[in-house]
Design an enzyme around this catalytic site. Structure first.
Site, PDB file in Angstrom:
ATOM      1  N   GLY A  68       0.787  -1.238   0.000  1.00  0.00           N
ATOM      2  CA  GLY A  68       0.000   0.000   0.000  1.00  0.00           C
ATOM      3  C   GLY A  68       0.817   1.285   0.000  1.00  0.00           C
ATOM      4  O   GLY A  68       0.256   2.375   0.087  1.00  0.00           O
ATOM      5  N   GLN A  69       2.161   1.143  -0.116  1.00  0.00           N
ATOM      6  CA  GLN A  69       2.976   2.364  -0.139  1.00  0.00           C
ATOM      7  C   GLN A  69       2.622   3.201  -1.359  1.00  0.00           C
ATOM      8  O   GLN A  69       2.174   2.661  -2.367  1.00  0.00           O
ATOM      9  CB  GLN A  69       4.480   2.038  -0.198  1.00  0.00           C
ATOM     10  CG  GLN A  69       4.990   1.245   0.962  1.00  0.00           C
ATOM     11  CD  GLN A  69       5.007  -0.241   0.623  1.00  0.00           C
ATOM     12  OE1 GLN A  69       4.184  -0.698  -0.149  1.00  0.00           O
ATOM     13  NE2 GLN A  69       5.932  -0.973   1.209  1.00  0.00           N
ATOM     14  N   LYS A  70       2.894   4.465  -1.222  1.00  0.00           N
ATOM     15  CA  LYS A  70       2.526   5.405  -2.294  1.00  0.00           C
ATOM     16  C   LYS A  70       3.007   4.924  -3.668  1.00  0.00           C
ATOM     17  O   LYS A  70       2.254   4.954  -4.645  1.00  0.00           O
ATOM     18  CB  LYS A  70       3.123   6.784  -1.987  1.00  0.00           C
ATOM     19  CG  LYS A  70       2.136   7.878  -2.288  1.00  0.00           C
ATOM     20  CD  LYS A  70       2.614   9.216  -1.813  1.00  0.00           C
ATOM     21  CE  LYS A  70       1.449  10.184  -1.916  1.00  0.00           C
ATOM     22  NZ  LYS A  70       1.386  11.158  -0.899  1.00  0.00           N
ATOM     23  N   MET A  72       3.468   2.020  -4.663  1.00  0.00           N
ATOM     24  CA  MET A  72       2.782   0.789  -5.088  1.00  0.00           C
ATOM     25  C   MET A  72       1.356   1.048  -5.563  1.00  0.00           C
ATOM     26  O   MET A  72       0.759   0.213  -6.259  1.00  0.00           O
ATOM     27  CB  MET A  72       2.714  -0.202  -3.904  1.00  0.00           C
ATOM     28  CG  MET A  72       3.918  -1.082  -3.711  1.00  0.00           C
ATOM     29  SD  MET A  72       4.251  -2.121  -5.143  1.00  0.00           S
ATOM     30  CE  MET A  72       2.830  -3.232  -5.116  1.00  0.00           C
TER      31      MET A  72
END
Ligand code: G3D
Ligand code: MG
Length: 177
Positions: A68-70, A72
């Site tokens: 869920g990282q930016k 990704m």
């Protein structure tokens, strides 16, 4: 919230559940808990995890847990096709990033591949002080508006203790998908 019931054709033996949400919402912890009923030390998911869980004889859910990282988030779109149910995970205690999570949620719901796909929102980290409850998460995410075209449900839970999960995963999940 109403009854969520989607009829599964008798031939369907497997359904794809896509887990999305900001980094650190608790997706990977939830997946381990579903799978092993245990808490593992998670490391930030680079890429994705996939796991199949047999809900009952002849019925398996495949969980896709996408980072869920930016950086990704643009990749989320590659996972939307063939999704039978969206499991959107929120850190209910992270009020600072609630708006960011909501924006990503709204954006992803607009995708054609997710049209009419039912949504279960997991209001995770209910054990933490100040965590917003399911009603508040429902309100803040404007669920009634943004999910008016599909079945949806907000489930409060704690991935560490498993509270709130068993009801969903064991008793109800197949009804949503
Ligand atoms: P992600 O896969 O969505 O990115 P993770 O999130 O599953 O990696 O979890 C991120 C952090 O939140 C982890 O802590 C994890 O233990 C914690 N966490 C997950 N669910 C809960 C919960 O219900 N309650 C609490 N208190 N913590 C939770 P670390 O410290 O490893 O970053
Ligand atoms: Mg992860």
């Amino acid at each position: 919230m109403g009854m969520l019931l989607i009829v599964i054709p008798p031939t369907v033996k497997q359904a794809n559940i896509l887990m999305l949400g900001l980094d650190s919402a608790g997706k990977s912890t939830l997946l381990y808990k579903f799978k092993y009923n245990d808490v593992f030390l998670t490391i930030p998911t680079i890429g994705f995890n996939v796991d199949m869980i047999e809900i009952e004889k002849d019925f398996t859910l495949t969980f896709w847990d996408v980072g869920g990282q930016k950086k990704m988030r643009p990749v989320w779109c590659d996972f939307l096709e063939n999704t039978d149910g969206l499991l959107y995970v929120v850190d209910s205690s992270d009020k600072q990033r609630l708006e960011e999570s909501k924006k990503e949620f709204e954006f992803i719901l607009k995708n054609e591949f997710l049209k009419s796909v039912p949504v279960v929102m997991l209001a995770n980290k209910q054990d933490l002080p100040g965590a917003l409850n399911a009603e508040e998460i429902t309100r803040r995410f404007n669920m009634k508006k943004y999910c008016s075209d599909r079945n949806w449900y907000v489930q409060p839970c704690c991935a560490i203790t498993g509270e709130g999960l068993s009801e969903w995963i064991l008793e109800n999940s197949y009804k949503y998908l």
